[in-house]
Design a protein around this motif. Sequence first.
Motif, mmCIF file in Angstrom:
data_model
loop_
_atom_site.group_PDB
_atom_site.id
_atom_site.type_symbol
_atom_site.label_atom_id
_atom_site.label_comp_id
_atom_site.label_asym_id
_atom_site.label_seq_id
_atom_site.Cartn_x
_atom_site.Cartn_y
_atom_site.Cartn_z
ATOM 1 N N ILE A 1 -54.934 60.294 -15.290
ATOM 2 C CA ILE A 1 -53.718 59.501 -15.288
ATOM 3 C C ILE A 1 -52.544 60.401 -15.625
ATOM 4 O O ILE A 1 -52.575 61.149 -16.598
ATOM 5 C CB ILE A 1 -53.829 58.357 -16.316
ATOM 6 C CG1 ILE A 1 -55.053 57.485 -15.979
ATOM 7 C CG2 ILE A 1 -52.554 57.538 -16.363
ATOM 8 C CD1 ILE A 1 -55.456 56.542 -17.067
ATOM 9 N N VAL B 1 -48.350 60.896 -16.410
ATOM 10 C CA VAL B 1 -47.128 60.263 -16.905
ATOM 11 C C VAL B 1 -46.003 61.276 -16.809
ATOM 12 O O VAL B 1 -46.224 62.483 -16.863
ATOM 13 C CB VAL B 1 -47.277 59.751 -18.355
ATOM 14 C CG1 VAL B 1 -48.315 58.659 -18.444
ATOM 15 C CG2 VAL B 1 -47.589 60.861 -19.306
ATOM 16 N N LEU C 1 -43.786 57.948 -22.457
ATOM 17 C CA LEU C 1 -44.797 57.244 -21.659
ATOM 18 C C LEU C 1 -46.204 57.706 -22.007
ATOM 19 O O LEU C 1 -47.157 56.934 -21.897
ATOM 20 C CB LEU C 1 -44.547 57.450 -20.163
ATOM 21 C CG LEU C 1 -43.430 56.631 -19.547
ATOM 22 C CD1 LEU C 1 -43.291 56.947 -18.064
ATOM 23 C CD2 LEU C 1 -43.656 55.155 -19.751
ATOM 24 N N SER D 1 -48.951 55.102 -23.118
ATOM 25 C CA SER D 1 -50.214 55.059 -22.372
ATOM 26 C C SER D 1 -51.403 55.176 -23.310
ATOM 27 O O SER D 1 -52.405 54.468 -23.150
ATOM 28 C CB SER D 1 -50.269 56.187 -21.334
ATOM 29 O OG SER D 1 -49.229 56.044 -20.405
ATOM 30 N N LYS D 2 -51.293 56.048 -24.297
ATOM 31 C CA LYS D 2 -52.384 56.215 -25.264
ATOM 32 C C LYS D 2 -52.643 54.915 -26.026
ATOM 33 O O LYS D 2 -53.779 54.590 -26.339
ATOM 34 C CB LYS D 2 -52.065 57.343 -26.246
ATOM 35 C CG LYS D 2 -52.186 58.718 -25.640
ATOM 36 C CD LYS D 2 -51.840 59.785 -26.657
ATOM 37 C CE LYS D 2 -51.978 61.170 -26.070
ATOM 38 N NZ LYS D 2 -51.615 62.221 -27.033
ATOM 39 N N LEU E 1 -53.987 52.035 -23.088
ATOM 40 C CA LEU E 1 -55.279 52.229 -22.420
ATOM 41 C C LEU E 1 -56.406 52.011 -23.421
ATOM 42 O O LEU E 1 -56.360 52.529 -24.536
ATOM 43 C CB LEU E 1 -55.365 53.636 -21.825
ATOM 44 C CG LEU E 1 -54.424 53.884 -20.649
ATOM 45 C CD1 LEU E 1 -54.362 55.371 -20.324
ATOM 46 C CD2 LEU E 1 -54.855 53.089 -19.427
ATOM 47 N N LEU F 1 -55.217 62.276 -19.702
ATOM 48 C CA LEU F 1 -53.789 62.052 -19.486
ATOM 49 C C LEU F 1 -53.101 63.390 -19.225
ATOM 50 O O LEU F 1 -53.368 64.384 -19.907
ATOM 51 C CB LEU F 1 -53.158 61.383 -20.712
ATOM 52 C CG LEU F 1 -53.503 59.918 -20.915
ATOM 53 C CD1 LEU F 1 -52.999 59.436 -22.275
ATOM 54 C CD2 LEU F 1 -52.898 59.069 -19.818
ATOM 55 N N TYR G 1 -50.417 56.953 -11.801
ATOM 56 C CA TYR G 1 -49.262 57.673 -12.324
ATOM 57 C C TYR G 1 -48.247 56.663 -12.842
ATOM 58 O O TYR G 1 -47.812 55.780 -12.093
ATOM 59 C CB TYR G 1 -48.634 58.539 -11.237
ATOM 60 C CG TYR G 1 -47.522 59.402 -11.757
ATOM 61 C CD1 TYR G 1 -47.804 60.567 -12.460
ATOM 62 C CD2 TYR G 1 -46.196 59.052 -11.588
ATOM 63 C CE1 TYR G 1 -46.794 61.346 -12.977
ATOM 64 C CE2 TYR G 1 -45.180 59.830 -12.091
ATOM 65 C CZ TYR G 1 -45.479 60.973 -12.785
ATOM 66 O OH TYR G 1 -44.481 61.732 -13.301
ATOM 67 N N PHE G 2 -47.880 56.769 -14.124
ATOM 68 C CA PHE G 2 -46.868 55.904 -14.710
ATOM 69 C C PHE G 2 -45.523 56.621 -14.622
ATOM 70 O O PHE G 2 -45.391 57.764 -15.057
ATOM 71 C CB PHE G 2 -47.189 55.587 -16.167
ATOM 72 C CG PHE G 2 -48.468 54.814 -16.348
ATOM 73 C CD1 PHE G 2 -48.654 53.595 -15.726
ATOM 74 C CD2 PHE G 2 -49.487 55.310 -17.144
ATOM 75 C CE1 PHE G 2 -49.828 52.877 -15.890
ATOM 76 C CE2 PHE G 2 -50.662 54.600 -17.324
ATOM 77 C CZ PHE G 2 -50.830 53.379 -16.690
#
Length: 70
Positions: free
Chosen positions: A5, A7, A12, A16-17, A20, A28, A57-58
Amino acid sequence: STPQIGVGIPPLLGLSKKLLPHSLHHELFLLIPNNQDPHTYEPKPSQIKAFSNLKIYFTLNLSQERTVLK
Protein backbone atom coordinates in the motif's frame (compact mmCIF):
# COMPACT_ATOMS: atom_id res chain seq x y z
CA SER A 1 0.71 -12.40 -0.80
CA THR A 2 1.26 -9.32 1.34
CA PRO A 3 -0.66 -6.26 0.10
CA GLN A 4 1.61 -3.35 -0.72
CA ILE A 5 0.00 0.00 0.00
CA GLY A 6 1.36 3.39 -0.99
CA VAL A 7 0.69 6.77 0.58
CA GLY A 8 1.80 10.19 -0.54
CA ILE A 9 2.64 12.11 2.61
CA PRO A 10 3.59 11.27 6.21
CA PRO A 11 0.21 12.18 7.78
CA LEU A 12 -1.48 9.63 5.50
CA LEU A 13 1.07 7.05 6.57
CA GLY A 14 0.11 7.54 10.22
CA LEU A 15 -3.59 7.46 9.39
CA SER A 16 -3.18 4.30 7.32
CA LYS A 17 -1.37 2.58 10.18
CA LYS A 18 -4.30 3.39 12.47
CA LEU A 19 -7.05 2.42 10.03
CA LEU A 20 -5.67 -0.79 8.57
CA PRO A 21 -6.40 -3.82 10.74
CA HIS A 22 -3.44 -5.42 12.45
CA SER A 23 -4.64 -8.78 11.16
CA LEU A 24 -3.96 -7.58 7.60
CA HIS A 25 -0.28 -8.21 7.02
CA HIS A 26 0.77 -5.40 4.69
CA GLU A 27 3.66 -3.20 3.65
CA LEU A 28 3.31 0.57 3.58
CA PHE A 29 5.36 2.73 1.23
CA LEU A 30 5.78 6.49 1.60
CA LEU A 31 6.27 8.64 -1.49
CA ILE A 32 7.30 11.99 0.04
CA PRO A 33 9.72 11.63 3.00
CA ASN A 34 9.20 13.45 6.31
CA ASN A 35 12.00 15.93 5.69
CA GLN A 36 10.72 17.05 2.27
CA ASP A 37 8.23 19.77 1.32
CA PRO A 38 5.30 18.02 -0.39
CA HIS A 39 4.74 21.08 -2.59
CA THR A 40 8.20 21.04 -4.13
CA TYR A 41 9.30 17.39 -3.85
CA GLU A 42 10.02 15.62 -7.14
CA PRO A 43 9.73 11.81 -7.02
CA LYS A 44 12.71 9.85 -8.30
CA PRO A 45 12.20 7.60 -11.35
CA SER A 46 12.72 4.56 -9.12
CA GLN A 47 9.90 5.74 -6.83
CA ILE A 48 7.59 6.28 -9.78
CA LYS A 49 8.31 2.77 -11.00
CA ALA A 50 7.82 1.22 -7.56
CA PHE A 51 4.56 3.06 -6.94
CA SER A 52 3.20 2.17 -10.37
CA ASN A 53 3.18 -1.49 -9.28
CA LEU A 54 1.11 -0.92 -6.13
CA LYS A 55 -2.49 -2.14 -6.07
CA ILE A 56 -3.61 0.32 -3.36
CA TYR A 57 -2.61 3.96 -3.09
CA PHE A 58 -4.01 6.60 -0.72
CA THR A 59 -3.72 10.08 -2.18
CA LEU A 60 -4.62 13.71 -1.51
CA ASN A 61 -4.24 14.38 -5.25
CA LEU A 62 -1.11 16.51 -4.91
CA SER A 63 0.67 17.22 -8.19
CA GLN A 64 3.58 14.98 -7.14
CA GLU A 65 1.15 12.12 -6.51
CA ARG A 66 -0.49 12.62 -9.90
CA THR A 67 2.95 12.23 -11.51
CA VAL A 68 3.28 8.80 -9.92
CA LEU A 69 -0.28 7.73 -10.69
CA LYS A 70 -0.12 8.45 -14.44
